[in-house]
Write a protein that holds these residues in place. Structure first.
Motif, PDB file in Angstrom:
ATOM      1  N   ILE A 122      21.090 107.772 -63.645  1.00 34.31           N
ATOM      2  CA  ILE A 122      22.090 107.155 -62.764  1.00 34.31           C
ATOM      3  C   ILE A 122      23.468 107.165 -63.426  1.00 34.31           C
ATOM      4  O   ILE A 122      24.460 107.613 -62.816  1.00 34.31           O
ATOM      5  N   PRO A 123      23.604 106.699 -64.686  1.00 28.98           N
ATOM      6  CA  PRO A 123      24.917 106.827 -65.345  1.00 28.98           C
ATOM      7  C   PRO A 123      25.387 108.272 -65.442  1.00 28.98           C
ATOM      8  O   PRO A 123      26.577 108.561 -65.247  1.00 28.98           O
ATOM      9  N   ILE A 124      24.472 109.188 -65.736  1.00 32.19           N
ATOM     10  CA  ILE A 124      24.863 110.598 -65.845  1.00 32.19           C
ATOM     11  C   ILE A 124      25.400 111.111 -64.512  1.00 32.19           C
ATOM     12  O   ILE A 124      26.424 111.817 -64.461  1.00 32.19           O
ATOM     13  N   LEU A 162      28.872 100.642 -66.626  1.00 29.53           N
ATOM     14  CA  LEU A 162      28.182  99.391 -66.281  1.00 29.53           C
ATOM     15  C   LEU A 162      26.680  99.614 -66.144  1.00 29.53           C
ATOM     16  O   LEU A 162      25.861  98.835 -66.665  1.00 29.53           O
ATOM     17  N   MET A 163      26.281 100.691 -65.462  1.00 26.17           N
ATOM     18  CA  MET A 163      24.870 100.985 -65.278  1.00 26.17           C
ATOM     19  C   MET A 163      24.200 101.349 -66.604  1.00 26.17           C
ATOM     20  O   MET A 163      23.033 101.001 -66.847  1.00 26.17           O
ATOM     21  N   ALA A 164      24.917 102.047 -67.462  1.00 28.82           N
ATOM     22  CA  ALA A 164      24.345 102.406 -68.764  1.00 28.82           C
ATOM     23  C   ALA A 164      24.029 101.161 -69.578  1.00 28.82           C
ATOM     24  O   ALA A 164      22.971 101.057 -70.211  1.00 28.82           O
ATOM     25  N   GLY A 216      20.544 112.565 -54.740  1.00 24.51           N
ATOM     26  CA  GLY A 216      19.160 112.500 -54.298  1.00 24.51           C
ATOM     27  C   GLY A 216      18.188 113.060 -55.315  1.00 24.51           C
ATOM     28  O   GLY A 216      17.003 112.682 -55.335  1.00 24.51           O
ATOM     29  N   MET A 217      18.676 113.942 -56.193  1.00 26.12           N
ATOM     30  CA  MET A 217      17.808 114.544 -57.204  1.00 26.12           C
ATOM     31  C   MET A 217      17.563 113.626 -58.399  1.00 26.12           C
ATOM     32  O   MET A 217      16.801 113.966 -59.305  1.00 26.12           O
ATOM     33  N   ILE A 218      18.243 112.458 -58.431  1.00 28.49           N
ATOM     34  CA  ILE A 218      18.047 111.523 -59.548  1.00 28.49           C
ATOM     35  C   ILE A 218      16.612 111.016 -59.583  1.00 28.49           C
ATOM     36  O   ILE A 218      15.982 110.903 -60.636  1.00 28.49           O
TER      37      ILE A 218
END
Length: 633
Positions: free
Chosen positions: A252-254, A231-233, A628-630
């Motif tokens: 985010i998708p990853i 959905l985010m992708a 958090g690293m995104i």
């Protein structure tokens, strides 16, 4: 055209053969169907591997078929939740349905070309693992389930249904590793979860149903993360396929795809479902929960690794995998149940693959692929041996395997080869772990965790080997192994030995070319590529010769022993002679006592209730850190 034909055989063929096994009314009618599956599926997998190492894309519009089929599978999960009156199952499944419907209603992404399925070297490796090793496990299941029927609880499901899900799973798994479009990928992902649920709960006992429910809950959580990633992708315009998400580097998708992968591969804190799944019949443990299904998660991490290589996000993933490797190796030390040892060892090695993918260098990536392949081979063999041992002695307890070499000499030797292949040079698993450790030298935390996990691995394997070979001197007994089980075990042990002899040939001839295709040369320093090419520049055959000499010397020594030369050890009292030559001595008041020999399990340190109090919260913290690293500072 050849690839399309093979794709249909590999995906639809097992499902059709599973349906035929379901409707066969007798063993006489079911056996030929299972045999056909065990022969045709590996042939198709090998044919695909030999048809070319280049990439082949099945492009085109996805259509509504995978969408409708996934809704159907999710509907089955809804019915399961209603039947079991389990709200979390219903909620998680409903969330997935809503996201699928919303995603389908959203406008399509136009600027990314969608390949529905991709045949490339990495997916081909997984197809070979599933098709060849999986088919051998299906063959083994013929003899195993014939015996299992005689002592299975009355609540057990039909054997026809068992083989429907067991054989059909091979098709679902092949579809999953070849799928690039997220719609098809999500469909096969949920189908493997459904197979897992049905097969874990096959015996119908309360404990089987409880563990099947736990497995479906955790895997549905992963499926929800997968749906959210899709959905985010689409929302971010990153396309509707794994390759397009990687190209756009949509983090985010990853991240949510990685979360889904961690649940499927039972990484901490999600390990409980895989450990609980060991209540299932042994072919289920060997196929779904050791050599194939759990590899889907680590495969997905390897697939995505080039998109985040060299980032802080990647190093957290490496730490998650290395942490799981070390901690679950410790948990394995405290287990006296053989299947639980195999389960924790499986989780640990899956963590090693995740760690290699996170490190992201060419050498680490190569090590991850090697662990994925060779672990499936060795662990499948060990599970098959464990199944035969359990049916013969009626127990999974390692402490009750004392003297197994006398009672089951053939199985003991085969199992011992499988165990030593996990940690003794020059077998393939040891070499793979060595390369992984060498690749982690620039990451101190990951390196320390890998060294700790490797040391604990040696401890619990040698402890088990010592137990099965410890016995009073007796003449070896004749062992009966059902034909299908015997064939499967002997083929796998031959494969383990051949893999040991050819580990560096496979590395240089097949793994290294994959790395050159996965990573652009410009992404890494020249020294990294030089190291990739020079790793393993020594011959393994001298080590095998030395190992062979040691084995022959031990066999020669054993042959020289005569019963008249045997003396029982002094045990604080006069020895009692008996026909079984057990360690019995005269105790206080001339009372015969048997000495008990027992391994060290260090439950006060590595017990589940002790370790999981702090390891699970730490694992949750690492996953939160990963998210958090995104965001870049």
């Amino acid at each position: 055209m050849t690839h399309l034909f093979l794709l249909l055989i590999l995906v639809l063929g097992p499902l059709l053969l599973g349906v035929a096994a379901l409707f066969a009314q007798t063993w006489a009618g079911r056996k030929p169907i299972i045999a056909v599956a065990a022969v045709t599926i590996p042939i198709a997998g090998i044919w695909l591997a030999l048809s070319g190492q280049y990439e082949y894309h099945f492009s085109g519009q996805t259509g509504t078929m995978p969408f409708l089929l996934e809704l159907l599978v999710l509907g089955i999960f809804i019915s399961i939740g209603l039947r079991l009156k389990n709200a979390p199952v219903i909620i998680l499944t409903s969330l997935q349905m809503l996201m699928l419907l919303y995603e389908k209603a959203s406008p399509a992404t136009e600027h990314y070309e969608t390949a529905q399925f991709i045949v490339d070297p990495l997916s081909t490796i997984l197809v070979l693992v599933v098709s060849v090793i999986g088919s051998l496990i299906v063959l083994y299941a013929i003899g195993y389930m014939e015996q299992h029927e005689h002592h299975a609880p009355p609540t057990a499901a039909s054997t026809g249904r068992f083989f429907f899900f067991l054989i059909g799973f091979l098709g679902f798994m092949n579809g999953l590793v070849l799928a690039n479009d997220l719609a098809w990928f999500g469909l096969f992902w949920e189908c493997t979860t459904l197979c897992s649920f049905m097969l874990i709960g096959h015996d119908g006992t309360p404990i089987a149903q409880q563990n099947a429910l736990r497995a479906v809950l955790i895997n549905l959580f992963g499926g929800t993360a997968l749906s959210f990633a899709g959905l985010m992708a689409k929302t971010e315009g990153a396309g509707e396929s794994i390759s397009s998400i990687m190209s756009s580097q949509a983090m985010i998708p990853i991240a949510f795809l990685i979360l889904a992968a961690l649940t499927k591969s039972a990484q901490m804190p999600f390990q409980s479902w895989l450990v609980g799944a060991m209540v299932a019949p042994t072919p289920v443990s060997a196929l779904l929960h050791s050599s194939t299904m759990v590899k889907a998660g680590s495969y997905l991490v390897l697939r995505l690794a080039p998109a985040f290589a060299g980032t802080r996000f990647a190093m957290v993933i490496a730490t998650v995998g290395a942490f799981t490797f070390a901690m679950t190796s410790g948990l394995a030390v405290a287990q006296s149940n053989g299947k639980k040892v195999l389960a924790y060892s499986t989780i640990a090695n899956l963590g090693l693959i995740v760690a290699c993918a996170g490190i992201g260098t060419p050498v680490a990536y190569a090590a991850g692929i090697m662990v994925l392949c060779f672990h499936a081979l060795s662990k499948a063999l060990l599970f098959l041996c464990m199944g035969h041992i359990e049916q013969t002695i009626g127990s999974r307890e390692i402490e009750q395997m004392m003297g197994l070499m006398v009672k089951m000499p053939v199985t003991t030797i085969i199992a011992s080869i499988g165990m030593v292949s996990m940690f003794v040079p020059p077998f393939s698993m040891l070499i793979s772990k060595w390369i992984a450790i060498e690749a982690s030298v620039d990451s101190p935390v990951v390196l320390i965790l890998m060294v700790i996990g490797s040391a604990l691995t040696v401890f619990f394997w040698t402890k088990w080997i010592g137990r099965i070979f410890t016995a009073p001197y007796q003449k070896l007994e004749r062992e009966h192994i059902p034909l299908s089980m015997n064939i499967a075990m002997r083929i796998l042990v031959t494969g383990v030995v051949i893999a040991g002899f050819s580990v560096f040939s496979v590395y240089h001839g097949y793994i290294v070319p994959i790395i050159f295709k996965v990573f652009p040369k410009t992404a890494f320093e020249y020294t990294a590529w030089r190291m990739l090419k020079t790793v393993g520049d020594f011959k393994e055959w001298p080590l095998f010769i030395m190992l062979g000499i040691v084995v022959l010397a031990l066999l020669y020594t054993f042959k020289q022993i005569r019963p008249s030369q045997i003396r029982l050890p002094y045990l604080c009292g006069e020895n009692v002679e008996d026909e079984e030559c057990t360690y019995t001595f005269m105790s206080v008041a001339d009372k015969p006592e048997k000495a008990r020999l027992m391994s060290y399990y260090f439950k006060q340190v590595f017990g589940e209730d002790i370790m999981e109090r702090w390891t699970n919260p730490m694992a949750v913290a690492l996953i939160l850190l990963m998210f958090g690293m995104i965001w870049k500072p």
